[in-house]
Enzyme design. Sequence first.
Site, PDB file in Angstrom:
ATOM      1  N   TRP A   1       7.796   9.426  34.616  1.00  0.00           N
ATOM      2  CA  TRP A   1       6.561   8.795  35.077  1.00  0.00           C
ATOM      3  C   TRP A   1       6.223   9.251  36.491  1.00  0.00           C
ATOM      4  O   TRP A   1       5.058   9.460  36.833  1.00  0.00           O
ATOM      5  CB  TRP A   1       6.687   7.273  35.028  1.00  0.00           C
ATOM      6  CG  TRP A   1       6.510   6.674  33.678  1.00  0.00           C
ATOM      7  CD1 TRP A   1       7.488   6.172  32.863  1.00  0.00           C
ATOM      8  CD2 TRP A   1       5.290   6.514  32.949  1.00  0.00           C
ATOM      9  NE1 TRP A   1       6.955   5.699  31.693  1.00  0.00           N
ATOM     10  CE2 TRP A   1       5.603   5.898  31.718  1.00  0.00           C
ATOM     11  CE3 TRP A   1       3.961   6.831  33.220  1.00  0.00           C
ATOM     12  CZ2 TRP A   1       4.640   5.591  30.766  1.00  0.00           C
ATOM     13  CZ3 TRP A   1       2.989   6.521  32.269  1.00  0.00           C
ATOM     14  CH2 TRP A   1       3.331   5.910  31.066  1.00  0.00           C
ATOM     15  N   GLY A   2       7.248   9.390  37.328  1.00  0.00           N
ATOM     16  CA  GLY A   2       7.016   9.815  38.695  1.00  0.00           C
ATOM     17  C   GLY A   2       6.342  11.168  38.783  1.00  0.00           C
ATOM     18  O   GLY A   2       5.530  11.431  39.683  1.00  0.00           O
ATOM     19  N   ARG A   3       6.630  12.040  37.841  1.00  0.00           N
ATOM     20  CA  ARG A   3       6.023  13.374  37.837  1.00  0.00           C
ATOM     21  C   ARG A   3       4.553  13.339  37.438  1.00  0.00           C
ATOM     22  O   ARG A   3       3.842  14.330  37.587  1.00  0.00           O
ATOM     23  CB  ARG A   3       6.817  14.289  36.905  1.00  0.00           C
ATOM     24  CG  ARG A   3       8.235  14.489  37.405  1.00  0.00           C
ATOM     25  CD  ARG A   3       9.102  15.245  36.431  1.00  0.00           C
ATOM     26  NE  ARG A   3      10.515  15.016  36.761  1.00  0.00           N
ATOM     27  CZ  ARG A   3      11.497  15.824  36.415  1.00  0.00           C
ATOM     28  NH1 ARG A   3      11.240  16.929  35.738  1.00  0.00           N
ATOM     29  NH2 ARG A   3      12.737  15.544  36.743  1.00  0.00           N
TER      30      ARG A   3
ATOM     31  N   TYR B   1      20.571 -16.835  44.129  1.00  0.00           N
ATOM     32  CA  TYR B   1      19.298 -17.539  44.112  1.00  0.00           C
ATOM     33  C   TYR B   1      19.497 -19.032  43.881  1.00  0.00           C
ATOM     34  O   TYR B   1      18.823 -19.853  44.441  1.00  0.00           O
ATOM     35  CB  TYR B   1      18.418 -16.962  42.994  1.00  0.00           C
ATOM     36  CG  TYR B   1      17.413 -15.960  43.486  1.00  0.00           C
ATOM     37  CD1 TYR B   1      17.809 -14.843  44.199  1.00  0.00           C
ATOM     38  CD2 TYR B   1      16.070 -16.122  43.215  1.00  0.00           C
ATOM     39  CE1 TYR B   1      16.891 -13.908  44.636  1.00  0.00           C
ATOM     40  CE2 TYR B   1      15.142 -15.190  43.642  1.00  0.00           C
ATOM     41  CZ  TYR B   1      15.557 -14.092  44.346  1.00  0.00           C
ATOM     42  OH  TYR B   1      14.646 -13.179  44.772  1.00  0.00           O
TER      43      TYR B   1
ATOM     44  N   THR C   1       8.856  -8.558  38.122  1.00  0.00           N
ATOM     45  CA  THR C   1       7.534  -8.037  38.456  1.00  0.00           C
ATOM     46  C   THR C   1       7.685  -6.609  38.942  1.00  0.00           C
ATOM     47  O   THR C   1       8.546  -6.306  39.759  1.00  0.00           O
ATOM     48  CB  THR C   1       6.869  -8.898  39.540  1.00  0.00           C
ATOM     49  OG1 THR C   1       6.630 -10.216  39.003  1.00  0.00           O
ATOM     50  CG2 THR C   1       5.534  -8.302  39.984  1.00  0.00           C
ATOM     51  N   LEU C   2       6.852  -5.721  38.422  1.00  0.00           N
ATOM     52  CA  LEU C   2       6.879  -4.307  38.790  1.00  0.00           C
ATOM     53  C   LEU C   2       5.603  -3.955  39.533  1.00  0.00           C
ATOM     54  O   LEU C   2       4.498  -4.225  39.045  1.00  0.00           O
ATOM     55  CB  LEU C   2       6.998  -3.428  37.536  1.00  0.00           C
ATOM     56  CG  LEU C   2       8.210  -3.665  36.645  1.00  0.00           C
ATOM     57  CD1 LEU C   2       8.087  -2.857  35.353  1.00  0.00           C
ATOM     58  CD2 LEU C   2       9.497  -3.316  37.373  1.00  0.00           C
ATOM     59  N   GLU C   3       5.752  -3.375  40.715  1.00  0.00           N
ATOM     60  CA  GLU C   3       4.596  -2.884  41.444  1.00  0.00           C
ATOM     61  C   GLU C   3       4.315  -1.466  40.975  1.00  0.00           C
ATOM     62  O   GLU C   3       5.153  -0.579  41.132  1.00  0.00           O
ATOM     63  CB  GLU C   3       4.853  -2.908  42.956  1.00  0.00           C
ATOM     64  CG  GLU C   3       5.048  -4.298  43.522  1.00  0.00           C
ATOM     65  CD  GLU C   3       6.478  -4.810  43.406  1.00  0.00           C
ATOM     66  OE1 GLU C   3       7.352  -4.039  42.962  1.00  0.00           O
ATOM     67  OE2 GLU C   3       6.707  -5.970  43.755  1.00  0.00           O
TER      68      GLU C   3
ATOM     69  N   GLN D   1      14.330   1.829  35.388  1.00  0.00           N
ATOM     70  CA  GLN D   1      15.728   1.619  35.040  1.00  0.00           C
ATOM     71  C   GLN D   1      16.394   0.743  36.091  1.00  0.00           C
ATOM     72  O   GLN D   1      16.005   0.745  37.252  1.00  0.00           O
ATOM     73  CB  GLN D   1      16.456   2.951  34.904  1.00  0.00           C
ATOM     74  CG  GLN D   1      16.311   3.878  36.085  1.00  0.00           C
ATOM     75  CD  GLN D   1      16.762   5.296  35.756  1.00  0.00           C
ATOM     76  OE1 GLN D   1      17.533   5.531  34.839  1.00  0.00           O
ATOM     77  NE2 GLN D   1      16.265   6.248  36.532  1.00  0.00           N
TER      78      GLN D   1
ATOM     79  N   LYS E   1      11.875 -17.822  45.676  1.00  0.00           N
ATOM     80  CA  LYS E   1      10.426 -17.897  45.480  1.00  0.00           C
ATOM     81  C   LYS E   1      10.002 -17.347  44.117  1.00  0.00           C
ATOM     82  O   LYS E   1       9.000 -17.760  43.551  1.00  0.00           O
ATOM     83  CB  LYS E   1       9.711 -17.106  46.580  1.00  0.00           C
ATOM     84  CG  LYS E   1       9.785 -17.717  47.941  1.00  0.00           C
ATOM     85  CD  LYS E   1       8.954 -16.938  48.941  1.00  0.00           C
ATOM     86  CE  LYS E   1       9.527 -15.552  49.184  1.00  0.00           C
ATOM     87  NZ  LYS E   1       8.811 -14.828  50.248  1.00  0.00           N
TER      88      LYS E   1
END
Length: 202
Positions: A112-114, A168, A134-136, A155, A173
């Site tokens: 994906w980075g490519r 936690y 959560t993925l940015e 991954q 939060k």
Amino acid sequence: MVMGEAQLRERMQHPVIQERLVVTPLLSDAQVKGASIDVRLGTDFILMKRSAAGPIDPMAMRTGVLDYQERARVEVGEKMILHPNQLVLGVTLEFIQVPRDLMAYVIGRSSWGRLGLMVATAVMVSPGYRGSLTLELANLADTPVYLYPGTRVAQLVFHQVDGASSAYAGAGKYTGPVGPEFSKLSWDEDWQAIQRMQPEEM
């Protein structure tokens, strides 16, 4: 020390639930390989509103969060376009439970980075974390890219934590989410002190 495949599989089958590493559902046994566990993109997203009035004010997030975001759902089999320089918040399809003696880093897949996709700018998963991640997701390329829920997008690389960890303990939060969560920066105690220092508006 980075945990290898054998260690990961052993912890995922641990008989004591508090010490068990949970990543579920795994749609393929091949998601656990080498020294990482692949996670898939879920179906829920938070998009930043381009029509938001003015800059994002972290101090106003508790009450004005809907001024900056909107939610979207993209089912598996469908796709969503991510434009250049656009940021969206996604979520892992998997629910994660990390024992207190482990922590993890979220790393974007190089395939994906490519294509210009940057995944998980906030990369640490704390000991004791429970919930979907959560993925940015940011498109750093010059051309739009499609996102496909259900595909392997990142991954997890796990490390053993040296020494006791308070973890936690359900008080974080972002503990226990099953969908993407917007920034809770305004929940930091620092902001309360800063707010008291601001001059009153005339």
